[in-house]
Design a protein around this motif. Sequence first.
Motif, PDB file in Angstrom:
ATOM      1  N   TYR A 139       0.565   4.277  -0.984  1.00 40.60           N
ATOM      2  CA  TYR A 139      -0.028   5.573  -0.671  1.00 40.60           C
ATOM      3  C   TYR A 139      -0.802   5.563   0.643  1.00 40.60           C
ATOM      4  O   TYR A 139      -1.545   6.495   0.928  1.00 40.60           O
ATOM      5  N   THR A 140      -0.644   4.521   1.420  1.00 46.67           N
ATOM      6  CA  THR A 140      -1.207   4.495   2.766  1.00 46.67           C
ATOM      7  C   THR A 140      -0.109   4.890   3.754  1.00 46.67           C
ATOM      8  O   THR A 140       0.914   4.225   3.853  1.00 46.67           O
ATOM      9  N   ASN A 141      -0.329   6.015   4.422  1.00 47.39           N
ATOM     10  CA  ASN A 141       0.671   6.593   5.330  1.00 47.39           C
ATOM     11  C   ASN A 141       2.050   6.699   4.668  1.00 47.39           C
ATOM     12  O   ASN A 141       3.052   6.190   5.175  1.00 47.39           O
TER      13      ASN A 141
ATOM     14  N   THR B 177      -8.995  11.576   6.218  1.00 46.86           N
ATOM     15  CA  THR B 177      -8.102  10.416   6.076  1.00 46.86           C
ATOM     16  C   THR B 177      -8.012   9.887   4.654  1.00 46.86           C
ATOM     17  O   THR B 177      -7.084   9.144   4.346  1.00 46.86           O
ATOM     18  N   HIS B 178      -8.946  10.246   3.771  1.00 49.82           N
ATOM     19  CA  HIS B 178      -8.990   9.642   2.443  1.00 49.82           C
ATOM     20  C   HIS B 178      -9.110  10.713   1.346  1.00 49.82           C
ATOM     21  O   HIS B 178     -10.029  11.545   1.376  1.00 49.82           O
TER      22      HIS B 178
ATOM     23  N   ILE C 278      -4.314   7.484   1.679  1.00 52.92           N
ATOM     24  CA  ILE C 278      -4.918   7.260   2.994  1.00 52.92           C
ATOM     25  C   ILE C 278      -3.887   7.587   4.069  1.00 52.92           C
ATOM     26  O   ILE C 278      -2.769   7.072   4.051  1.00 52.92           O
ATOM     27  N   LYS C 279      -4.270   8.476   4.976  1.00 51.41           N
ATOM     28  CA  LYS C 279      -3.365   8.849   6.074  1.00 51.41           C
ATOM     29  C   LYS C 279      -4.166   8.969   7.355  1.00 51.41           C
ATOM     30  O   LYS C 279      -5.178   9.687   7.391  1.00 51.41           O
ATOM     31  N   ASP C 280      -3.730   8.292   8.380  1.00 53.05           N
ATOM     32  CA  ASP C 280      -4.388   8.448   9.669  1.00 53.05           C
ATOM     33  C   ASP C 280      -3.625   9.397  10.580  1.00 53.05           C
ATOM     34  O   ASP C 280      -4.032   9.644  11.717  1.00 53.05           O
TER      35      ASP C 280
ATOM     36  N   ALA D 110       0.853  -1.194   0.000  1.00 50.15           N
ATOM     37  CA  ALA D 110       0.000   0.000   0.000  1.00 50.15           C
ATOM     38  C   ALA D 110       0.888   1.243   0.000  1.00 50.15           C
ATOM     39  O   ALA D 110       1.069   1.891   1.031  1.00 50.15           O
TER      40      ALA D 110
ATOM     41  N   TRP E   3      -6.081   5.995  -4.317  1.00 48.23           N
ATOM     42  CA  TRP E   3      -6.428   6.592  -3.034  1.00 48.23           C
ATOM     43  C   TRP E   3      -5.154   6.947  -2.280  1.00 48.23           C
ATOM     44  O   TRP E   3      -4.164   6.220  -2.343  1.00 48.23           O
TER      45      TRP E   3
END
Length: 455
Positions: A376-378, A425-426, A447-449, A374, A445
């Motif tokens: 692009y997640t974080n 977050t999205h 996605i960052k928390d 992933a 997408w």
Amino acid sequence: MVNLTLLFLLLALCVASTVQRNLELEEDANVQQNLAQDLQIVHYQPEQVHLAFGDSLQDIVVTWSTRSSTNQSIVNFAQDYVHDKLSVISGSWQLFEDGGKQARTQYIHKVTLPALQPGTRYEYSCGSNLGWSAVYSFRTPPAGDKWSPSLAIYGDMGNENAQSLARLQQDTQLGMYDAIIHVGDFAYDMDTDDARVGDEFMRQIETVAAYVPYMVCPGNHEEKYNFSNYRARFNMPGNGDSLWYSFNMGPVHFVSFSTEVYYFINYGMKLLTKQFEWLDQDLAEANLPENRAKRPWIITFGHRPMYCSDDKEYDCNGKLETYIRQGLPTLKWFGLEDLFYKHGVDVEFFAHEHFYTRLWPIYDFKVYNGSAEAPYTNPKAPIQIITGSAGCNENREPFSNNLPDWNAFHSNDYGYTRLKAHNGTHLYFEQVSDDKEGQIVDSFWVIKDKHGAYA
């Protein structure tokens, strides 16, 4: 006999020459008369109508042009233009003289509609008692930060071969966008033919820009006469110059800046230093914990990219540092990559290259994906997108035969990018191909928390 023949021929030539000269003089007189008549023609009708956000999303700025002075700048508006009582707001105008040989002039009018109701559709007409525009409409964004803005984003669209414009017009009339961002290079060029090309381009985009805020930044094609056409025609929020500014939409803090202050230092270094100081302050404020809690995403847009995947440009071949990324040559002052990294910028939009490229998260030529599964997640560095293929007379750019490792996806189809900020977050992105009849050729997408400076 021979002498008489020659004499007649000479007389005939003289008569023909005299007649031709008289015709030329008559034609010149007609031209002068037409020019004099043109000077007597008045042009009171508004044209080139376009919108922008003011100091807040509930302040909408209406801008238009007239060729002649009307001594008035008025907007009539209501939720129902026909049945409601019209609100009337007056504004200001300025005389703009193009820097070309003809020194053509026009009057550019600006009216701000302040403190409008959030999430409300308005209808409006602009002009003066000497002439009014058609009735247009727009919708103000919702209040607060808990909503999901949708935007179209692109650069490098000209008067000639504006291939994506018809599809953008259709999208706009369907109400798909809350705003449009044009990342530099307009008309090709706005000053061409004594600014007639700029006038025609502004008329072309009216079916888009008169209905949704049309937010902009300058490109290299706007440089002529110290960016005078760009500065006069667009009214952006903030400092009153439109070269750099920021605005908030839902969960996003957008930052517009000029890459051209790094390249046209013949106009002085002051703009470069002022912009860098402003960027540092604006991003530092946006990155404060309390502001990131309200608007987690920071997205920047400027014309020339830090990285690109073609060999044509002198600063895009991987061997030379771009001024934008690293700073001025030798001194390495005012580089933006470290600044954006320090302040935790999430996404950076660029144009200039006439193609679309999505990069992996990148810093200092190294990829910092969130993970292999992933990316692009974080992510651990900003994500850069180059979207400069809306269509112009310079056609497309070829990609390098040896694409760099940080190149995640590329296409040189004519088209534009869509962004929807779903929440804090999205983010969702997609690339529209006009060559393929509106087909989505890329989507992803982010996605960052957690948002903030990269460690």
